[in-house]
Structures are given as structure tokens and as C-alpha cells.
Design a protein around this motif. Structure first.
Motif, PDB file in Angstrom:
ATOM      1  N   THR A  18       0.838  -1.203   0.000  1.00 49.72           N
ATOM      2  CA  THR A  18       0.000   0.000   0.000  1.00 49.72           C
ATOM      3  C   THR A  18       0.873   1.253   0.000  1.00 49.72           C
ATOM      4  OG1 THR A  18      -1.730  -1.189   1.178  1.00 49.72           O
ATOM      5  CG2 THR A  18      -1.854   1.210   1.227  1.00 49.72           C
ATOM      6  N   HIS A  19       1.912   1.239   0.813  1.00 52.19           N
ATOM      7  CA  HIS A  19       2.842   2.367   0.875  1.00 52.19           C
ATOM      8  C   HIS A  19       3.513   2.588  -0.489  1.00 52.19           C
ATOM      9  CE1 HIS A  19       5.447   5.270   2.840  1.00 52.19           C
ATOM     10  NE2 HIS A  19       6.481   4.696   2.247  1.00 52.19           N
ATOM     11  N   THR A  20       3.909   1.499  -1.135  1.00 56.42           N
ATOM     12  CA  THR A  20       4.544   1.580  -2.460  1.00 56.42           C
ATOM     13  C   THR A  20       3.583   2.182  -3.474  1.00 56.42           C
ATOM     14  OG1 THR A  20       5.931  -0.335  -1.983  1.00 56.42           O
ATOM     15  CG2 THR A  20       5.650   0.234  -4.298  1.00 56.42           C
ATOM     16  N   LEU A  21       2.332   1.747  -3.442  1.00 55.35           N
ATOM     17  CA  LEU A  21       1.335   2.284  -4.377  1.00 55.35           C
ATOM     18  C   LEU A  21       1.096   3.774  -4.121  1.00 55.35           C
ATOM     19  CD1 LEU A  21      -1.221  -0.666  -4.406  1.00 55.35           C
ATOM     20  CD2 LEU A  21       0.337   0.015  -6.255  1.00 55.35           C
ATOM     21  N   ARG A  22       1.177   4.179  -2.871  1.00 56.58           N
ATOM     22  CA  ARG A  22       1.032   5.600  -2.535  1.00 56.58           C
ATOM     23  C   ARG A  22       2.213   6.394  -3.085  1.00 56.58           C
ATOM     24  NH1 ARG A  22       0.929   9.876  -2.866  1.00 56.58           N
ATOM     25  NH2 ARG A  22       0.793  11.520  -1.334  1.00 56.58           N
ATOM     26  N   ILE A  27      -2.230   5.490  -5.477  1.00 58.87           N
ATOM     27  CA  ILE A  27      -3.136   5.930  -4.417  1.00 58.87           C
ATOM     28  C   ILE A  27      -2.835   7.410  -4.185  1.00 58.87           C
ATOM     29  CG2 ILE A  27      -3.800   5.678  -2.001  1.00 58.87           C
ATOM     30  CD1 ILE A  27      -2.851   2.739  -2.184  1.00 58.87           C
ATOM     31  N   ALA A  28      -3.829   8.251  -4.402  1.00 53.80           N
ATOM     32  CA  ALA A  28      -3.645   9.700  -4.265  1.00 53.80           C
ATOM     33  C   ALA A  28      -3.576  10.116  -2.797  1.00 53.80           C
ATOM     34  CB  ALA A  28      -4.799  10.426  -4.958  1.00 53.80           C
ATOM     35  N   PRO A  29      -2.967  11.275  -2.521  1.00 53.89           N
ATOM     36  CA  PRO A  29      -2.841  11.745  -1.137  1.00 53.89           C
ATOM     37  C   PRO A  29      -4.170  11.865  -0.396  1.00 53.89           C
ATOM     38  CG  PRO A  29      -1.471  13.072  -2.576  1.00 53.89           C
ATOM     39  CD  PRO A  29      -2.306  12.186  -3.463  1.00 53.89           C
ATOM     40  N   ASP A  30      -5.237  12.177  -1.116  1.00 58.71           N
ATOM     41  CA  ASP A  30      -6.541  12.342  -0.471  1.00 58.71           C
ATOM     42  C   ASP A  30      -7.389  11.073  -0.477  1.00 58.71           C
ATOM     43  OD1 ASP A  30      -5.918  14.955   0.099  1.00 58.71           O
ATOM     44  OD2 ASP A  30      -6.871  15.733  -1.721  1.00 58.71           O
ATOM     45  N   ASP A  31      -6.872   9.999  -1.070  1.00 61.88           N
ATOM     46  CA  ASP A  31      -7.622   8.739  -1.098  1.00 61.88           C
ATOM     47  C   ASP A  31      -7.674   8.121   0.298  1.00 61.88           C
ATOM     48  OD1 ASP A  31      -7.967   8.961  -3.806  1.00 61.88           O
ATOM     49  OD2 ASP A  31      -6.510   7.411  -4.342  1.00 61.88           O
ATOM     50  N   CYS A  32      -8.820   7.553   0.607  1.00 59.94           N
ATOM     51  CA  CYS A  32      -8.963   6.796   1.847  1.00 59.94           C
ATOM     52  C   CYS A  32      -8.794   5.328   1.478  1.00 59.94           C
ATOM     53  CB  CYS A  32     -10.342   7.043   2.457  1.00 59.94           C
ATOM     54  SG  CYS A  32     -10.603   6.123   3.982  1.00 59.94           S
ATOM     55  N   THR A  33      -7.777   4.695   2.031  1.00 56.87           N
ATOM     56  CA  THR A  33      -7.450   3.320   1.672  1.00 56.87           C
ATOM     57  C   THR A  33      -7.536   2.432   2.905  1.00 56.87           C
ATOM     58  OG1 THR A  33      -5.918   4.172   0.025  1.00 56.87           O
ATOM     59  CG2 THR A  33      -5.704   1.853   0.590  1.00 56.87           C
ATOM     60  N   VAL A  34      -8.164   1.296   2.743  1.00 57.12           N
ATOM     61  CA  VAL A  34      -8.286   0.334   3.838  1.00 57.12           C
ATOM     62  C   VAL A  34      -7.556  -0.930   3.435  1.00 57.12           C
ATOM     63  CG1 VAL A  34      -9.879  -1.063   5.216  1.00 57.12           C
ATOM     64  CG2 VAL A  34     -10.521   1.271   4.537  1.00 57.12           C
ATOM     65  N   VAL A  35      -6.684  -1.420   4.311  1.00 58.45           N
ATOM     66  CA  VAL A  35      -5.984  -2.680   4.080  1.00 58.45           C
ATOM     67  C   VAL A  35      -6.609  -3.710   5.012  1.00 58.45           C
ATOM     68  CG1 VAL A  35      -3.781  -3.880   4.203  1.00 58.45           C
ATOM     69  CG2 VAL A  35      -3.860  -1.484   3.471  1.00 58.45           C
ATOM     70  N   VAL A  36      -7.200  -4.729   4.425  1.00 61.00           N
ATOM     71  CA  VAL A  36      -7.808  -5.782   5.223  1.00 61.00           C
ATOM     72  C   VAL A  36      -6.734  -6.819   5.522  1.00 61.00           C
ATOM     73  CG1 VAL A  36      -9.572  -7.584   5.315  1.00 61.00           C
ATOM     74  CG2 VAL A  36     -10.066  -5.393   4.181  1.00 61.00           C
TER      75      VAL A  36
END
Length: 90
Positions: A18-22, A27-36
Motif C-alpha cells: 500500500t505504501h509503495t502504491l502511494r 493511491i492519491a494523497p486524499d484517497d482513503c485506503t483500507v488494508v484488510v
């Protein structure tokens, strides 16, 4: 980005991805991302104990909390907690 305080090795992979994709802008700075994550720190007690006891070869346990051995009863556990977290130690 925030990560759980208990992040066992098998959980780190999706968080790292997830960090790499950011970093790549997927993944945009304002995107809300959930890692299950289905992993739980209590499933990996052996590696956690080894880390905190500084017993993993080739690593330095910078954030180790030395294990404290206590008798297997509530009173002994409570006494150890009171000793560790007494007000005069803060």
C-alpha cells in the motif's frame, strides 16, 4: 498513512505494498485506503518474544520491551504491572 501498532511479519507485506502504491501515485494523497489484514499479532508470539528479548541474530531490537516473567496467576500479573507502571516512574 498509519499502520497498526502490532504489525507481524505476515501483515507487513500488504501495508508495504500500500505504501509503495502511494509513493507511485496509484493511491492519491486524499484517497482513503483500507488494508484488510487477517493476521493477528497474537498468532506470532514466538517471533515477538524473540524480538523483545533481543534474541534474533543480526538484528537490533530498538523498540524492545524486555519480557517479564511472572507466576501464572492474576495477582502476580497485577503486581508486575503496578511495578512497571507506577506513577513515580513517569
Amino acid at each position: 498513512m498509519t499502520a497498526p501498532s502490532s504489525c507481524p511479519p505476515r501483515t507487513a507485506s500488504p501495508h508495504t505494498r500500500t505504501h509503495t502504491l502511494r509513493e507511485r501515485g496509484v493511491i492519491a494523497p486524499d484517497d482513503c485506503t483500507v488494508v484488510v489484514s487477517t493476521a493477528h499479532g497474537l498468532k506470532f508470539t514466538q517471533s515477538k518474544t524473540a524480538y523483545h528479548a533481543s534474541e534474533i541474530p543480526g538484528t537490533t531490537s530498538h523498540y524492545a520491551n524486555a519480557p517479564v516473567k511472572v507466576k501464572d496467576n492474576l495477582g502476580s500479573v497485577m503486581d508486575a504491572l503496578k511495578s512497571k507502571f507506577s506513577a513515580d516512574k513517569f
